[in-house]
Design a protein around this motif. Structure first.
Motif, PDB file in Angstrom:
ATOM      1  N   PRO A  38       0.829  -1.208   0.000  1.00 32.88           N
ATOM      2  CA  PRO A  38       0.000   0.000   0.000  1.00 32.88           C
ATOM      3  C   PRO A  38       0.862   1.256   0.000  1.00 32.88           C
ATOM      4  CG  PRO A  38       0.102  -0.933   2.202  1.00 32.88           C
ATOM      5  CD  PRO A  38       0.804  -1.907   1.296  1.00 32.88           C
ATOM      6  N   SER A  39       0.231   2.378  -0.306  1.00 30.62           N
ATOM      7  CA  SER A  39       0.932   3.658  -0.255  1.00 30.62           C
ATOM      8  C   SER A  39       1.436   3.922   1.158  1.00 30.62           C
ATOM      9  CB  SER A  39       0.004   4.794  -0.689  1.00 30.62           C
ATOM     10  OG  SER A  39      -0.468   4.561  -1.988  1.00 30.62           O
ATOM     11  N   SER A  40       2.548   4.594   1.245  1.00 38.65           N
ATOM     12  CA  SER A  40       3.161   4.846   2.546  1.00 38.65           C
ATOM     13  C   SER A  40       3.417   6.327   2.752  1.00 38.65           C
ATOM     14  CB  SER A  40       4.488   4.076   2.646  1.00 38.65           C
ATOM     15  OG  SER A  40       5.210   4.454   3.784  1.00 38.65           O
ATOM     16  N   ALA A  41       3.080   6.792   3.955  1.00 37.77           N
ATOM     17  CA  ALA A  41       3.373   8.186   4.286  1.00 37.77           C
ATOM     18  C   ALA A  41       4.864   8.439   4.303  1.00 37.77           C
ATOM     19  CB  ALA A  41       2.782   8.528   5.652  1.00 37.77           C
ATOM     20  N   SER A  42       5.648   7.410   4.585  1.00 38.49           N
ATOM     21  CA  SER A  42       7.096   7.621   4.664  1.00 38.49           C
ATOM     22  C   SER A  42       7.663   8.049   3.327  1.00 38.49           C
ATOM     23  CB  SER A  42       7.792   6.339   5.144  1.00 38.49           C
ATOM     24  OG  SER A  42       7.605   5.282   4.236  1.00 38.49           O
ATOM     25  N   GLU A  43       7.096   7.545   2.217  1.00 42.33           N
ATOM     26  CA  GLU A  43       7.586   7.949   0.901  1.00 42.33           C
ATOM     27  C   GLU A  43       7.427   9.447   0.701  1.00 42.33           C
ATOM     28  OE1 GLU A  43       5.740   5.709  -2.165  1.00 42.33           O
ATOM     29  OE2 GLU A  43       6.403   3.767  -1.399  1.00 42.33           O
ATOM     30  N   VAL A  44       6.281   9.961   1.107  1.00 42.70           N
ATOM     31  CA  VAL A  44       6.008  11.389   0.934  1.00 42.70           C
ATOM     32  C   VAL A  44       6.867  12.226   1.876  1.00 42.70           C
ATOM     33  CG1 VAL A  44       4.245  13.180   1.084  1.00 42.70           C
ATOM     34  CG2 VAL A  44       3.667  10.934   0.161  1.00 42.70           C
ATOM     35  N   VAL A  49      11.361   7.806  11.662  1.00 44.54           N
ATOM     36  CA  VAL A  49      12.532   8.261  10.914  1.00 44.54           C
ATOM     37  C   VAL A  49      13.800   7.490  11.278  1.00 44.54           C
ATOM     38  CG1 VAL A  49      14.031  10.240  10.426  1.00 44.54           C
ATOM     39  CG2 VAL A  49      11.551  10.539  10.525  1.00 44.54           C
ATOM     40  N   PRO A  50      14.115   7.280  12.565  1.00 40.11           N
ATOM     41  CA  PRO A  50      15.330   6.514  12.882  1.00 40.11           C
ATOM     42  C   PRO A  50      15.356   5.143  12.211  1.00 40.11           C
ATOM     43  CG  PRO A  50      14.534   7.609  14.847  1.00 40.11           C
ATOM     44  CD  PRO A  50      13.481   7.801  13.793  1.00 40.11           C
ATOM     45  N   THR A 105      13.050  15.876  13.185  1.00 45.22           N
ATOM     46  CA  THR A 105      12.369  17.148  13.463  1.00 45.22           C
ATOM     47  C   THR A 105      11.685  17.682  12.210  1.00 45.22           C
ATOM     48  OG1 THR A 105      13.956  17.691  15.194  1.00 45.22           O
ATOM     49  CG2 THR A 105      12.699  19.515  14.257  1.00 45.22           C
ATOM     50  N   ARG A 106      12.350  17.549  11.080  1.00 45.67           N
ATOM     51  CA  ARG A 106      11.771  18.042   9.823  1.00 45.67           C
ATOM     52  C   ARG A 106      10.529  17.238   9.447  1.00 45.67           C
ATOM     53  NH1 ARG A 106      17.248  18.853   6.136  1.00 45.67           N
ATOM     54  NH2 ARG A 106      18.101  20.602   7.321  1.00 45.67           N
ATOM     55  N   VAL A 107      10.629  15.924   9.549  1.00 51.90           N
ATOM     56  CA  VAL A 107       9.484  15.072   9.232  1.00 51.90           C
ATOM     57  C   VAL A 107       8.312  15.389  10.158  1.00 51.90           C
ATOM     58  CG1 VAL A 107       8.622  12.703   9.302  1.00 51.90           C
ATOM     59  CG2 VAL A 107      10.791  13.191   8.190  1.00 51.90           C
ATOM     60  N   ALA A 108       8.600  15.580  11.449  1.00 50.68           N
ATOM     61  CA  ALA A 108       7.545  15.881  12.415  1.00 50.68           C
ATOM     62  C   ALA A 108       6.844  17.194  12.084  1.00 50.68           C
ATOM     63  CB  ALA A 108       8.136  15.932  13.830  1.00 50.68           C
ATOM     64  N   ALA A 109       7.610  18.193  11.621  1.00 47.47           N
ATOM     65  CA  ALA A 109       7.016  19.487  11.264  1.00 47.47           C
ATOM     66  C   ALA A 109       6.049  19.330  10.095  1.00 47.47           C
ATOM     67  CB  ALA A 109       8.107  20.492  10.935  1.00 47.47           C
ATOM     68  N   GLU A 141      21.083   2.664  -0.964  1.00 46.21           N
ATOM     69  CA  GLU A 141      20.764   3.485   0.212  1.00 46.21           C
ATOM     70  C   GLU A 141      19.441   4.210   0.018  1.00 46.21           C
ATOM     71  OE1 GLU A 141      24.241   4.721   3.015  1.00 46.21           O
ATOM     72  OE2 GLU A 141      24.381   5.828   1.138  1.00 46.21           O
ATOM     73  N   GLY A 142      19.224   4.746  -1.188  1.00 43.82           N
ATOM     74  CA  GLY A 142      17.965   5.427  -1.459  1.00 43.82           C
ATOM     75  C   GLY A 142      16.775   4.492  -1.354  1.00 43.82           C
ATOM     76  N   LEU A 143      16.900   3.290  -1.909  1.00 42.40           N
ATOM     77  CA  LEU A 143      15.814   2.322  -1.845  1.00 42.40           C
ATOM     78  C   LEU A 143      15.574   1.866  -0.407  1.00 42.40           C
ATOM     79  CD1 LEU A 143      16.655   0.179  -5.013  1.00 42.40           C
ATOM     80  CD2 LEU A 143      14.794   1.824  -4.757  1.00 42.40           C
ATOM     81  N   ARG A 144      16.657   1.698   0.353  1.00 45.66           N
ATOM     82  CA  ARG A 144      16.516   1.266   1.749  1.00 45.66           C
ATOM     83  C   ARG A 144      15.762   2.309   2.561  1.00 45.66           C
ATOM     84  NH1 ARG A 144      21.625   1.158   3.219  1.00 45.66           N
ATOM     85  NH2 ARG A 144      21.931  -0.865   2.241  1.00 45.66           N
ATOM     86  N   MET A 145      16.029   3.580   2.293  1.00 48.00           N
ATOM     87  CA  MET A 145      15.378   4.644   3.054  1.00 48.00           C
ATOM     88  C   MET A 145      13.866   4.611   2.866  1.00 48.00           C
ATOM     89  SD  MET A 145      16.347   8.699   3.177  1.00 48.00           S
ATOM     90  CE  MET A 145      15.435   9.316   1.784  1.00 48.00           C
ATOM     91  N   PHE A 146      13.417   4.208   1.684  1.00 45.65           N
ATOM     92  CA  PHE A 146      11.980   4.178   1.409  1.00 45.65           C
ATOM     93  C   PHE A 146      11.378   2.786   1.589  1.00 45.65           C
ATOM     94  CE2 PHE A 146      13.542   7.870  -0.960  1.00 45.65           C
ATOM     95  CZ  PHE A 146      12.692   8.838  -0.462  1.00 45.65           C
ATOM     96  N   GLY A 147      12.152   1.850   2.151  1.00 54.58           N
ATOM     97  CA  GLY A 147      11.632   0.528   2.440  1.00 54.58           C
ATOM     98  C   GLY A 147      11.539  -0.397   1.245  1.00 54.58           C
ATOM     99  N   TRP A 148      12.316  -0.130   0.189  1.00 51.30           N
ATOM    100  CA  TRP A 148      12.283  -0.946  -1.024  1.00 51.30           C
ATOM    101  C   TRP A 148      13.625  -1.631  -1.263  1.00 51.30           C
ATOM    102  CZ3 TRP A 148       8.604  -1.320  -5.268  1.00 51.30           C
ATOM    103  CH2 TRP A 148       7.343  -0.818  -4.934  1.00 51.30           C
TER     104      TRP A 148
END
Length: 377
Positions: free
Chosen positions: A126-132, A327-328, A302-306, A174-181
């Motif tokens: 499914p779509s993920s908020a983390s991607e955005v 984020v961590p 902090t940026r993601v939380a904002a 690294e980029g794919l890992r950050m987005f869970g792919w």
């Protein structure tokens, strides 16, 4: 995979074409779609018998697909039609055939803006908020997906762009890992330019040959990060349709296409000169001092939380659909220099509304507002 806004989809609602842009919602006012699927739906719809239109969809004859520009130009000028609409993409053969009249210019100050484009596939998800959210807080990586397919964009340093094939595999992972792919299959990898560019003219009306109109990426290429390319193509198609209707209702073709040309100029000013330029104001450079990893993760958190707070306040739909992003966990395993680049590449925007801390990542200011044609009726 591309992102398209609801106000763009709404331009097609009255004529029953909104379902052509079905996709997965990833933003309060936008959805992700698979561009190839959208194209196939529209072509199938356009080829249905009995539709009340006076045009036809033709694929370029095989004999002309690799011919010289002069031969293609001669073939187009020989057609017994009033208008030829060229929607043949960024490397438009039609635009090349009329290069002298229509031109093609890249914003020179950003002519070297290397970017890696990676297409991937994996298990449906499914779509993920983390991607955005993770795309919002930095401008090194951008990722979009729909179910089992995704696309990763990586802004490159000059040194990375000149590296040997395979040297960027670790960056891609690294980029794919950050987005869970991280466990997906890489289908293709292409080095491209992120530099915005545009045709000098989008229309040509010779007195003794069919008029030629450029549509979509054939007319303008905006930077991938704002997610505007498909939206600009749909807007242009709606504006051109309205102009051609005026011509069929008795208004001169030159006058009608002049209105389309005017719309494309306004769209170019917003998407290329303003919004895309803002993205390139924060260059991607090798970070000399990586810094403390835990501190860098804290900054990103902090940026993601904002952004998350702003979205939850402004959109009940966002609150109901997406959970907060860990984020961590998302950046775990990234190298310190990669974390430092994520922090360094963000564009710091001004505070807006109740968000006193401001937001980082996507540029605000000059990029605000939409250039929209009148909806089709």
């Amino acid at each position: 995979v591309a992102t398209v806004r609801d106000d763009v989809v709404g331009l097609l609602g009255a004529v029953g074409l909104a379902p052509m842009l079905e996709g997965e919602r990833v933003w309060p006012e936008a959805r992700n779609v698979v561009v190839g699927e959208v194209s196939d739906r529209l072509v199938r719809r356009g080829q249905q018998p009995g539709l009340p239109h006076k045009g036809r969809l033709n694929q370029l004859p095989v004999a002309l697909q690799s011919c010289k520009p002069a031969a293609l130009r001669a073939w187009i000028r020989s057609l017994q039609v009033e208008v030829v609409v060229a929607a043949d993409g960024l490397a438009s053969r039609v635009r090349e055939a009329f290069q002298e009249e229509m031109g093609w210019q890249t914003l020179e100050e950003h002519s070297a803006a290397p970017m890696l484009v990676v297409d991937v596939c994996g298990p449906p998800r499914p779509s993920s908020a983390s991607e955005v959210l993770l795309s919002l807080v930095q401008t090194r990586f951008l990722f979009r997906s729909v179910q089992q397919v995704g696309r990763l964009w990586v802004r490159l340093t000059a040194e990375e762009a000149a590296a040997a094939p395979g040297a960027l595999d670790a960056v891609v992972q690294e980029g794919l890992r950050m987005f869970g792919w991280e466990n997906c299959k890489v289908i293709s990898t292409e080095l491209a330019s992120a530099a915005p560019a545009c045709a000098t003219r989008a229309t040509l009306t010779p007195p003794d040959a069919p008029a030629v109109c450029l549509l979509g990426a054939a007319a303008l290429a905006s930077h991938a990060w704002p997610g505007r390319t498909l939206g600009s193509a749909v807007k242009s198609a709606v504006a051109l349709t309205s102009s051609l209707r005026l011509a069929s209702d008795g208004e001169g073709l030159d006058v009608a296409l002049g209105k389309y040309e005017s719309f494309v100029r306004r769209l170019r000013e917003k998407e290329v000169t303003q919004r895309s330029m803002a993205w390139l104001e924060r260059p991607v450079e090798k970070v000399a001092t990586a810094g403390d990893p835990s501190q860098l993760v804290s900054i990103l958190d902090t940026r993601v939380a904002a952004w998350d707070s702003f979205l939850r306040e402004s959109s009940p739909e966002w609150s109901a659909q997406f959970r907060p992003v860990d984020v961590p966990a998302a950046v775990r395993g990234l190298r310190p220099d990669t974390l430092a680049m994520l922090v360094a590449t963000a564009y710091e925007g001004e505070a807006r509304g109740g968000n006193k801390s401001g937001r980082w990542g996507w540029p605000q200011g000059r990029g605000r507002g939409e250039v929209l044609p009148m909806p089709l009726a």
